[in-house]
Structure formats: structure tokens, C-alpha cells
Design an enzyme around this catalytic site. Sequence first.
Site, PDB file in Angstrom:
ATOM      1  N   TYR A 123      94.308 -29.201-165.314  1.00 33.17           N
ATOM      2  CA  TYR A 123      93.020 -28.513-165.126  1.00 33.17           C
ATOM      3  C   TYR A 123      93.054 -27.648-163.865  1.00 33.17           C
ATOM      4  O   TYR A 123      92.607 -26.491-163.882  1.00 33.17           O
ATOM      5  CB  TYR A 123      91.918 -29.558-165.038  1.00 33.17           C
ATOM      6  CG  TYR A 123      90.505 -29.020-165.043  1.00 33.17           C
ATOM      7  CD1 TYR A 123      89.914 -28.596-166.224  1.00 33.17           C
ATOM      8  CD2 TYR A 123      89.763 -28.942-163.872  1.00 33.17           C
ATOM      9  CE1 TYR A 123      88.604 -28.109-166.237  1.00 33.17           C
ATOM     10  CE2 TYR A 123      88.464 -28.468-163.870  1.00 33.17           C
ATOM     11  CZ  TYR A 123      87.892 -28.051-165.057  1.00 33.17           C
ATOM     12  OH  TYR A 123      86.600 -27.566-165.065  1.00 33.17           O
ATOM     13  N   LYS A 127      92.616 -23.580-163.727  1.00 30.22           N
ATOM     14  CA  LYS A 127      91.504 -22.970-163.012  1.00 30.22           C
ATOM     15  C   LYS A 127      91.986 -22.119-161.838  1.00 30.22           C
ATOM     16  O   LYS A 127      91.368 -21.092-161.514  1.00 30.22           O
ATOM     17  CB  LYS A 127      90.536 -24.053-162.533  1.00 30.22           C
ATOM     18  CG  LYS A 127      89.807 -24.767-163.675  1.00 30.22           C
ATOM     19  CD  LYS A 127      89.042 -23.794-164.551  1.00 30.22           C
ATOM     20  CE  LYS A 127      88.162 -24.510-165.569  1.00 30.22           C
ATOM     21  NZ  LYS A 127      87.381 -23.556-166.402  1.00 30.22           N
TER      22      LYS A 127
END
Length: 215
Positions: A123, A127
Site C-alpha cells: 500500500y 501510494k
Amino acid sequence: MVLVSRTVETLETVREEIESAGGSAVVAACDLADGDAVAALMDRIVEDEGRVDILVNNAGITRDGLILRMSNEDFDDVINVNLRSIFIACRAVARPMMRGRWGRIINISSITGLIGNPGQANYAAAKAGVIGMTKTIAKELGSKGITANVVAPGFVETDMTSALGEQVLQEAGKRIPLKRLGSPDDIAHAVSYLASEGAGYVTGQVLTVDGGLVC
């Protein structure tokens, strides 16, 4: 306005709210992990609408796990949805925005992309990639009147954060200077600003909306 999600049922309430406020919207289903499907949908939107002025990329999934235990599949799934689909959508709207010599691209990242988070290597990588990609898009398309910016939320009251559990959220709240979690409206206001004429001289920036958690 076109609203896109994996299933149209999740968007019907949003469409009804937009229409009750005097706007208009259509919904479309798309698996954002499927790059070909994303590209085809964006092409169809451009063909149907004639132009694209504003693109907001808000797709996101999690497949958490410590890096020693994270599978290749869990890493790839998060990269595909949280980063690759955004790349494909941005690429698809770039040409019609260039023809119109105006556009707003707003990509939703996360403070995890700025500071990392244990158990979220996939993640955080996705991001952080969104931030780097958006800054590059801002440099490439700025001369055509197109801005590209990032909104990086902190802890926001959503279905995704509710899965963290009440204790985790309470501990997070204690670390936030404003002493509360964010709301979807807090993020919407940031997006609205970046999409407006008032933000016409703002590009390549990361607007952190986290109650002061990352200062």
C-alpha cells in the site's frame, strides 16, 4: 459526471444525491484491477461526453501483511488497483484535456505514501508511486493548462479504516492534533478546491488532509 466503481449499486445513492442537488451523473461498472477494462472505459467516456475536464482517482484496496509474509499476489493486487489503474486513467484523459487546453487531475494518495506503515509495504509503495507519478504528470502537462495534484488523507472514517478496529482508531485519534478522525467531507472539500479555478496556479502538490498528524 461519470461515477465509476466495481459495482454500480454502490454508486446509485451518490448519483441520486447529485441529481437531487440539480446535477447530473451516470454510473459505470469497471474492475480497476483490469487495465484493459479501465482503458476501454476511459475511451468510452471520452467518446460519449466529448471531453474530460476533471479526473479524480480514488480507487484503493488493502492486502496488509508484514513484508516477510506478504505474497507476490497481495503485492501485485494492491499495485494494480492503487497505482496502475490511476496511471491508465491519467494517460487516457491526457490527450482530450490537451486538446481542450484545460484540465484538473486529482489523485488520492495517503499519508502512508509519505511516512510508510508497518504491514503495508504494498500500500505504501503504491501510494508513494501515486505522488511521484502525479508530480511527473504536472511537469509534462502543465504547459497545456492541465494541473495535477495529490490529496493525501490521514485517518478518515470509511469502511476501510473501520476494519482497523476501534482500539487502533482510538489510539490514532490521540496522536492527531485536531483530536478527531477525518470525514469524507474533509477530503471532498480538498478535492473541490483543487478542481476549481481558484487552484489554477497549484500543480504538482501534495495536499495532506490529516488533522495535523504528519507535520
